[in-house]
Design a protein around this motif. Structure first.
Motif, short mmCIF file in Angstrom:
data_model
loop_
_atom_site.label_atom_id
_atom_site.label_comp_id
_atom_site.label_asym_id
_atom_site.label_seq_id
_atom_site.Cartn_x
_atom_site.Cartn_y
_atom_site.Cartn_z
N THR A 29 0.81 -1.22 0.00
CA THR A 29 0.00 0.00 0.00
C THR A 29 0.84 1.27 0.00
OG1 THR A 29 -0.12 0.10 2.43
CG2 THR A 29 -1.78 -1.24 1.28
N LEU A 30 2.16 1.13 0.08
CA LEU A 30 3.04 2.30 0.14
C LEU A 30 3.53 2.68 -1.24
CD1 LEU A 30 5.23 1.44 3.28
CD2 LEU A 30 3.20 2.89 3.17
N LEU A 45 7.76 4.02 6.02
CA LEU A 45 7.56 2.84 6.84
C LEU A 45 6.98 3.20 8.21
CD1 LEU A 45 10.83 0.82 6.08
CD2 LEU A 45 8.55 0.49 5.09
N LEU A 46 7.50 4.24 8.83
CA LEU A 46 7.02 4.63 10.15
C LEU A 46 5.61 5.22 10.10
CD1 LEU A 46 10.24 6.19 11.72
CD2 LEU A 46 9.30 3.89 12.02
N GLY A 47 5.16 5.59 8.92
CA GLY A 47 3.81 6.12 8.78
C GLY A 47 2.76 5.05 8.56
N SER A 48 3.16 3.78 8.54
CA SER A 48 2.22 2.69 8.32
C SER A 48 2.02 1.91 9.61
CB SER A 48 2.74 1.75 7.21
OG SER A 48 1.95 0.59 7.12
N ALA A 300 1.70 -5.72 -6.57
CA ALA A 300 1.07 -4.43 -6.82
C ALA A 300 1.75 -3.34 -6.02
CB ALA A 300 -0.41 -4.51 -6.45
N ARG A 301 1.91 -2.18 -6.61
CA ARG A 301 2.50 -1.04 -5.93
C ARG A 301 1.53 0.12 -5.98
NH1 ARG A 301 7.04 -2.91 -8.76
NH2 ARG A 301 6.63 -1.44 -10.43
N HIS A 302 1.63 0.99 -5.00
CA HIS A 302 0.72 2.13 -4.90
C HIS A 302 0.83 3.01 -6.12
CE1 HIS A 302 -1.46 5.40 -2.89
NE2 HIS A 302 -0.54 6.20 -3.39
#
Length: 364
Positions: A29-30, A45-48, A300-302
């Motif tokens: 999802t990033l 990463l820290l925002g997930s 899949a990538r965002h």
């Protein structure tokens, strides 16, 4: 004590496998991550929250690994750690929807055989042969070249990934490179576990800071975070993690046994079981495919999803083209020559899905 170590190793396997799957789910999802921008990688990463949950599971696995290295020899511990690949492949199939090939399913059977062989080689006298520390010069002589080889291999894989008209990589080079880094990290964890004590905490802390172990842990932890998460986003977890774990296992078993001076079993049967289990782990690495099958969907990538949504909105607002708007395909009335027919449908398809016809993305 030995069976306590076996239980801790199996617990570490569950925590590590769960953590990797949660991180992989969060990475899908990033936005696309790049090793060229490590600060941006860490910020995303820290925002997930899901990724943080996966990292907490990995941290708990790290604590269990410390207990393992205090109770089991290195070779035995690594043979049990490899059994976590079974759970990882199952979770990747159920949670992530990654399709495992027949070769990967056969590797599960091989891993179970390796686990039984290594556990069968354990006896109570192995606990007395566990080493606590290693000579710093010997440790650095092994760790520094391994770290350099891992970074060079990862950089080479990055350059190959940017080439056009290439087969999509399954992630084996990435897994080998990160596995070398984590192999050095395992040696450092082994050293930290040997210095931990509750009797003289200030003295143990001073001795720990004078050793190379915490500094190797910091370097491999920070570098491995950026490299492993970038690779995990681009490739299947069911390939990256098994390759990484197998390389880590083999490196730690061979180099760790030599560096820390832990003897192998004297009994021929036990020696055969322990070395045979490690050999089976190597066979698993060699059996894994180097490239994904042509029909295997890429992770899949965002950014890909955003591009598809933007293309869909553009195509929805564009005027419809029917037979009346198509250019004439008959002869030119001025010259009498046949007029070339324009492939309007092909151009429209390229406009809606540019990723199918261009390969400017640096990712496989």
């Amino acid at each position: 004590m030995l069976w306590w170590g076996v239980a801790s190793a199996l617990l570490a396997n569950v925590l590590y496998s769960t953590g990797f799957v949660l991180e992989k789910r969060a990475l899908s999802t990033l936005p696309a991550l790049s090793t060229r921008r490590p600060a941006r990688v860490v910020r995303h990463l820290l925002g997930s929250p899901l990724w943080i949950g996966g990292s907490l599971a990995l941290a708990a696995g790290f604590a269990a690994q410390l207990a393992v290295y205090r109770t089991l020899p290195i070779a035995a511990a690594q043979g049990i750690f490899v059994s976590g690949l079974v759970l990882l492949l199952l979770l990747s199939s159920v949670v992530l929807g990654e399709r495992t090939s027949g070769r990967e399913r056969r590797s599960i059977v091989a891993i179970l055989v390796a686990l039984v062989m290594v556990v069968s080689s354990l006896q109570s006298d192995d606990a007395r042969a566990i080493a606590r520390t290693a000579p710093p010069a010997t440790l650095l002589a092994i760790a520094v070249p391994a770290l350099a080889a891992g970074l060079l291999l990862y950089g080479s894989a990055e350059r190959r990934a940017r080439r056009r008209h290439r087969l999509p990589t399954a992630g084996v080079p990435y897994g080998v490179a990160v596995g070398l880094l984590y192999g050095v990290s395992s040696l450092a964890i082994k050293g930290v576990a040997g210095l931990l004590t509750t009797r003289d905490i200030p003295g143990a802390a001073a001795e720990l800071l004078r050793s190379p172990y915490p500094y190797l842990l910091l370097f491999t932890g920070a570098t491995g975070l950026v490299l492993s998460q970038t690779a995990l986003q681009r490739c299947r977890a069911s390939v990256i993690v098994p390759v990484c774990s197998t390389v880590t296992c083999v490196f730690t078993t061979v180099c760790g046994t030599f560096t820390f001076g832990e003897p192998l079993p004297d009994d021929p049967l036990r020696l055969t079981l322990r070395l045979g289990g490690t050999a089976v782990a190597v066979a698993v690495l060699l059996a894994l495919p180097r490239h994904d099958a042509p029909g295997t969907p890429a992770p899949a990538r965002h950014s890909d999803l955003a591009t598809d949504r933007a293309a869909d909105r553009t195509s929805a607002t564009a005027p419809a083209s029917g037979p009346a708007s198509a250019p004439p395909s008959g002869p030119d009335t001025r010259t009498g020559r046949p007029q070339p027919q324009q492939h309007q449908h092909q151009h429209q398809h390229q406009h809606q899905h540019p990723s199918l016809h261009t390969s400017t993305s640096p990712y496989p």
